[in-house]
Structure formats: C-alpha cells, structure tokens
Design a protein around this motif. Structure first.
Motif, PDB file in Angstrom:
ATOM      1  N   PRO A 164      -1.255 -16.515   3.642  1.00 40.15           N
ATOM      2  CA  PRO A 164      -2.548 -17.232   3.529  1.00 40.15           C
ATOM      3  C   PRO A 164      -3.748 -16.291   3.500  1.00 40.15           C
ATOM      4  O   PRO A 164      -4.716 -16.546   2.763  1.00 40.15           O
ATOM      5  N   ARG A 165      -3.732 -15.216   4.285  1.00 38.75           N
ATOM      6  CA  ARG A 165      -4.845 -14.263   4.282  1.00 38.75           C
ATOM      7  C   ARG A 165      -4.844 -13.431   3.007  1.00 38.75           C
ATOM      8  O   ARG A 165      -5.897 -13.127   2.460  1.00 38.75           O
ATOM      9  N   LEU A 166      -3.646 -13.066   2.553  1.00 38.21           N
ATOM     10  CA  LEU A 166      -3.561 -12.279   1.329  1.00 38.21           C
ATOM     11  C   LEU A 166      -4.081 -13.067   0.136  1.00 38.21           C
ATOM     12  O   LEU A 166      -4.738 -12.520  -0.755  1.00 38.21           O
ATOM     13  N   TRP A 167      -3.811 -14.360   0.134  1.00 37.26           N
ATOM     14  CA  TRP A 167      -4.258 -15.214  -0.969  1.00 37.26           C
ATOM     15  C   TRP A 167      -5.780 -15.175  -1.133  1.00 37.26           C
ATOM     16  O   TRP A 167      -6.300 -15.208  -2.251  1.00 37.26           O
ATOM     17  N   LEU A 168      -6.492 -15.096  -0.022  1.00 40.09           N
ATOM     18  CA  LEU A 168      -7.952 -15.156  -0.070  1.00 40.09           C
ATOM     19  C   LEU A 168      -8.584 -13.934  -0.720  1.00 40.09           C
ATOM     20  O   LEU A 168      -9.715 -14.024  -1.212  1.00 40.09           O
ATOM     21  N   ILE A 169      -7.883 -12.821  -0.738  1.00 42.52           N
ATOM     22  CA  ILE A 169      -8.480 -11.609  -1.308  1.00 42.52           C
ATOM     23  C   ILE A 169      -7.894 -11.268  -2.678  1.00 42.52           C
ATOM     24  O   ILE A 169      -8.252 -10.236  -3.256  1.00 42.52           O
ATOM     25  N   LEU A 170      -7.012 -12.102  -3.193  1.00 43.60           N
ATOM     26  CA  LEU A 170      -6.404 -11.807  -4.493  1.00 43.60           C
ATOM     27  C   LEU A 170      -7.407 -11.999  -5.621  1.00 43.60           C
ATOM     28  O   LEU A 170      -8.267 -12.887  -5.559  1.00 43.60           O
ATOM     29  N   PRO A 171      -7.312 -11.215  -6.680  1.00 41.25           N
ATOM     30  CA  PRO A 171      -8.157 -11.441  -7.856  1.00 41.25           C
ATOM     31  C   PRO A 171      -7.862 -12.796  -8.486  1.00 41.25           C
ATOM     32  O   PRO A 171      -6.764 -13.343  -8.339  1.00 41.25           O
ATOM     33  N   ALA A 172      -8.838 -13.326  -9.195  1.00 39.40           N
ATOM     34  CA  ALA A 172      -8.684 -14.645  -9.808  1.00 39.40           C
ATOM     35  C   ALA A 172      -7.518 -14.677 -10.797  1.00 39.40           C
ATOM     36  O   ALA A 172      -6.789 -15.674 -10.878  1.00 39.40           O
ATOM     37  N   GLU A 173      -7.326 -13.592 -11.541  1.00 41.04           N
ATOM     38  CA  GLU A 173      -6.245 -13.556 -12.524  1.00 41.04           C
ATOM     39  C   GLU A 173      -4.883 -13.646 -11.850  1.00 41.04           C
ATOM     40  O   GLU A 173      -3.987 -14.354 -12.334  1.00 41.04           O
TER      41      GLU A 173
ATOM     42  N   ALA B 193      13.145 -17.899  -1.446  1.00 39.98           N
ATOM     43  CA  ALA B 193      13.101 -17.265  -0.126  1.00 39.98           C
ATOM     44  C   ALA B 193      13.223 -15.753  -0.199  1.00 39.98           C
ATOM     45  O   ALA B 193      12.974 -15.066   0.794  1.00 39.98           O
ATOM     46  N   ALA B 194      13.599 -15.216  -1.367  1.00 39.73           N
ATOM     47  CA  ALA B 194      13.820 -13.774  -1.501  1.00 39.73           C
ATOM     48  C   ALA B 194      12.596 -12.932  -1.150  1.00 39.73           C
ATOM     49  O   ALA B 194      12.728 -11.885  -0.496  1.00 39.73           O
ATOM     50  N   PRO B 195      11.357 -13.319  -1.566  1.00 44.15           N
ATOM     51  CA  PRO B 195      10.197 -12.488  -1.190  1.00 44.15           C
ATOM     52  C   PRO B 195       9.996 -12.376   0.319  1.00 44.15           C
ATOM     53  O   PRO B 195       9.612 -11.300   0.809  1.00 44.15           O
ATOM     54  N   ALA B 196      10.254 -13.452   1.060  1.00 50.39           N
ATOM     55  CA  ALA B 196      10.111 -13.384   2.514  1.00 50.39           C
ATOM     56  C   ALA B 196      11.154 -12.457   3.121  1.00 50.39           C
ATOM     57  O   ALA B 196      10.862 -11.688   4.056  1.00 50.39           O
ATOM     58  N   VAL B 197      12.384 -12.514   2.585  1.00 50.77           N
ATOM     59  CA  VAL B 197      13.439 -11.620   3.071  1.00 50.77           C
ATOM     60  C   VAL B 197      13.079 -10.173   2.768  1.00 50.77           C
ATOM     61  O   VAL B 197      13.241  -9.282   3.612  1.00 50.77           O
TER      62      VAL B 197
ATOM     63  N   ALA C 239      11.628  -4.712   3.978  1.00 54.50           N
ATOM     64  CA  ALA C 239      10.933  -3.530   3.473  1.00 54.50           C
ATOM     65  C   ALA C 239       9.687  -3.182   4.269  1.00 54.50           C
ATOM     66  O   ALA C 239       9.366  -1.991   4.439  1.00 54.50           O
ATOM     67  N   TYR C 240       8.963  -4.205   4.769  1.00 51.69           N
ATOM     68  CA  TYR C 240       7.681  -3.956   5.410  1.00 51.69           C
ATOM     69  C   TYR C 240       7.602  -4.468   6.851  1.00 51.69           C
ATOM     70  O   TYR C 240       6.529  -4.371   7.458  1.00 51.69           O
ATOM     71  N   ALA C 241       8.714  -5.022   7.379  1.00 46.64           N
ATOM     72  CA  ALA C 241       8.689  -5.607   8.731  1.00 46.64           C
ATOM     73  C   ALA C 241       7.555  -6.610   8.872  1.00 46.64           C
ATOM     74  O   ALA C 241       6.853  -6.663   9.883  1.00 46.64           O
ATOM     75  N   MET C 242       7.378  -7.418   7.838  1.00 46.68           N
ATOM     76  CA  MET C 242       6.236  -8.316   7.741  1.00 46.68           C
ATOM     77  C   MET C 242       6.700  -9.768   7.672  1.00 46.68           C
ATOM     78  O   MET C 242       7.690 -10.077   7.000  1.00 46.68           O
ATOM     79  N   ASP C 243       5.988 -10.651   8.367  1.00 42.54           N
ATOM     80  CA  ASP C 243       6.247 -12.085   8.291  1.00 42.54           C
ATOM     81  C   ASP C 243       5.398 -12.663   7.164  1.00 42.54           C
ATOM     82  O   ASP C 243       4.178 -12.779   7.284  1.00 42.54           O
ATOM     83  N   LEU C 244       6.047 -13.017   6.062  1.00 45.98           N
ATOM     84  CA  LEU C 244       5.304 -13.480   4.893  1.00 45.98           C
ATOM     85  C   LEU C 244       4.539 -14.767   5.171  1.00 45.98           C
ATOM     86  O   LEU C 244       3.437 -14.971   4.640  1.00 45.98           O
ATOM     87  N   ASN C 245       5.094 -15.655   5.999  1.00 42.70           N
ATOM     88  CA  ASN C 245       4.417 -16.909   6.305  1.00 42.70           C
ATOM     89  C   ASN C 245       3.082 -16.689   7.006  1.00 42.70           C
ATOM     90  O   ASN C 245       2.150 -17.491   6.852  1.00 42.70           O
TER      91      ASN C 245
END
Length: 298
Positions: free
Chosen positions: A189-198, A170-174, A179-185
């Motif tokens: 899912p959107r970030l996953w789609l643009i990640l490099p294959a590696e 749970a630490a990354p969501a906290v 740090a970024y006022a961002m809801d990781l949940n």
C-alpha cells in the motif's frame, strides 16, 4: 462542466451496456430458446419461429404501454443478471486464490513434486551423458529442458492453492519474503502511493484483465446452467470457460511479473522516502527493517 458530465455519463452508460446489459440479454435470450426447444428438438428453428409468431399475435402486444413495460422489464432483468454475474466474478477470483478444496491443492502439490523429481533426474542423465561423450546427449538435454518447462508451468514453489492462478498471484509475496525478507502485504500500500502514473496504469490494466476473465467464467457458469435445458448452451459455456481460464492464467502471470518488477525497481525509493539509509542494491536486512517500521505505523 456540463459537457464533461454529459460525456462522462455517456461513457458510463456505454460501459454498463457493454459489460452488463448486452451479455445479460444474450443469456436471457438463450434461456428463452432453451425453454422453447429443449434437448429433443434443439435444432428445430420452425418451432422457435412458431412460438414467436404466437407470442406476437397476442392482443396485449399491440399496446404500446405493454411493449414499453416488457422492454423495461427485460432491460432491468438483464441489468440485474449482469450485477449478479459481476458479484459471482468476485467469488470466482476468491476461489482461484483459495487453498480449498484441500484435496485439489494436495493433488497439485503431488504433481509438482513428481514433475520436479522427473526434471532433476532428466537433468542428471543429460549431464552424465555430456561428460561421457554419449551420443544420446543432445536428445537427453532436450528432454531435460522439456521436463523443466513442465515443472515450471506447475509453479516455482510447492503449490499451496487449489488452482494455478492463485499460486501465480501469490508468487510475488513469496519472492519478496525470500529475496528481501519483506512482507508484501505491509509494504505494497505504501509503495503504491509513490509509483509513477505509468506504472500504476500498467498494474491496473493487468488487474482489470484478471477481473474480466473471472466475469467471463461466471457467464460461462450461467450458460452451463441453461445447458441443462438445451445442450448447445452447455457447449457454448464450455468454450467460454476454457477461454476465460486461459485468459486468467495469462493475466495472472502478467500481473505477478509486474508486481515483482515493481518491487525490484521501486523498493529502494520507498526506503529512502521512509528515511532509511540505502547503499547499493536492496538487501534482506533493509527489507526487514522496512517491514518492521511499516508494521509499527499500522
């Protein structure tokens, strides 16, 4: 195409054999030994040999059809046991990330608060010793570092889960929230789609290692149950449980670090993909705007 399908089928069969059938057969064999020997004669190899000889002398075992049916039954039983353990492994993962039992989570929170207080006191004592040219300053500094490491092992924030693995995951969501006022949940899912294959491969491998540790914990529970009849099985179950717990802690730490690193390195790319104006480093304002935008699309 036929060769590819045959190779794929062979790999799947090997994977099923390694992950499900063989461990299931081993547990079934252990259960058979436990039923034969029991606690009183746990080391009586002669009794086990005698039981196997009596079984082999049965007329039914001389029939090829009977042997085939028994072998098929054992394989199916081992496969079914493997599927059951795989499902139990999912339950173990959920348990590791649960806030229940509440008393265990509360106990971890009290331990964390005590460790933090002790670490702070040790740090203040070391600082005062250094300012006053106290000869004990090096020893107090080493003690402060040791106390800080003990506190960090319990978590960076107040534990909320019953087990340390859950808080580590749970630490990354906290961190994303602080740090970024961002809801990781919402963002992940959107970030996953643009990640490099590696990057996705590294994350998937870390996730597989965590699931593997959970399955090992489920197998350990099976050996502990068999240990009710034959205590050496309980010893083996305890060993497997300890190994699986250590592997789970390591896998959770690696996975959490990878998720946090992925956020740091690729969140700006996601913001640009969404059409947001990005200047400089990632900021809480930008993270909040991204969260609001993505929530509006769900």
């Amino acid at each position: 195409m036929t060769a590819f399908l045959e190779a794929l089928g062979g790999k799947l069969a090997e994977r099923w054999l390694a992950l499900l059938v063989l461990p299931g057969l081993l547990l079934l064999a252990t259960a058979g030994v436990a039923h034969t020997l029991g606690h009183a004669r746990w080391h009586d190899a002669a009794r086990l040999t005698e039981a196997l000889n009596r079984l082999a002398a049965e007329p039914a075992w001389r029939s090829t059809g009977t042997l085939v049916l028994v072998l098929a039954g054992l394989l199916l039983a081992a496969l079914g046991l493997g599927f059951a353990v795989q499902a139990a492994g999912t339950g173990v993962e959920l348990l590791w990330q649960s806030t229940r039992p509440w008393w265990l989570a509360a106990r971890r929170a009290r331990r964390w608060q005590y460790a933090r207080a002790v670490a702070s006191e040790a740090l203040l004592a070391a600082a005062h010793a250094q300012q006053g040219d106290d000869p004990r300053a090096p020893a107090l500094a080493a003690e402060a570092r040791r106390r800080a490491l003990t506190s960090d092992r319990l978590g960076a924030t107040v534990p909320a889960c019953a087990f340390g693995v859950g808080d580590r995951l749970a630490a990354p969501a906290v961190r994303a929230e602080s740090a970024y006022a961002m809801d990781l949940n919402v963002v992940w899912p959107r970030l996953w789609l643009i990640l490099p294959a590696e990057t996705r491969t590294e994350l998937e491998q870390a996730r597989v290692r965590l699931s593997s540790a959970a399955r090992q914990a489920a197998w350990a529970a099976g050996y502990l149950v068999v240990g009710l009849l034959w205590w050496p099985a309980a010893v083996a179950g305890l060993v497997v449980a300890v190994v699986s717990w250590r592997q789970a802690r390591t896998a959770a730490a690696v996975l959490a670090d990878l998720v946090a690193s992925t956020l740091d390195l690729h969140c700006r790319q996601l913001a640009e993909t969404l059409g947001l104006s990005v200047e400089g480093a990632m900021t809480p304002e930008l993270g909040a705007r991204m969260t609001v935008l993505l929530r509006g699309q769900t």
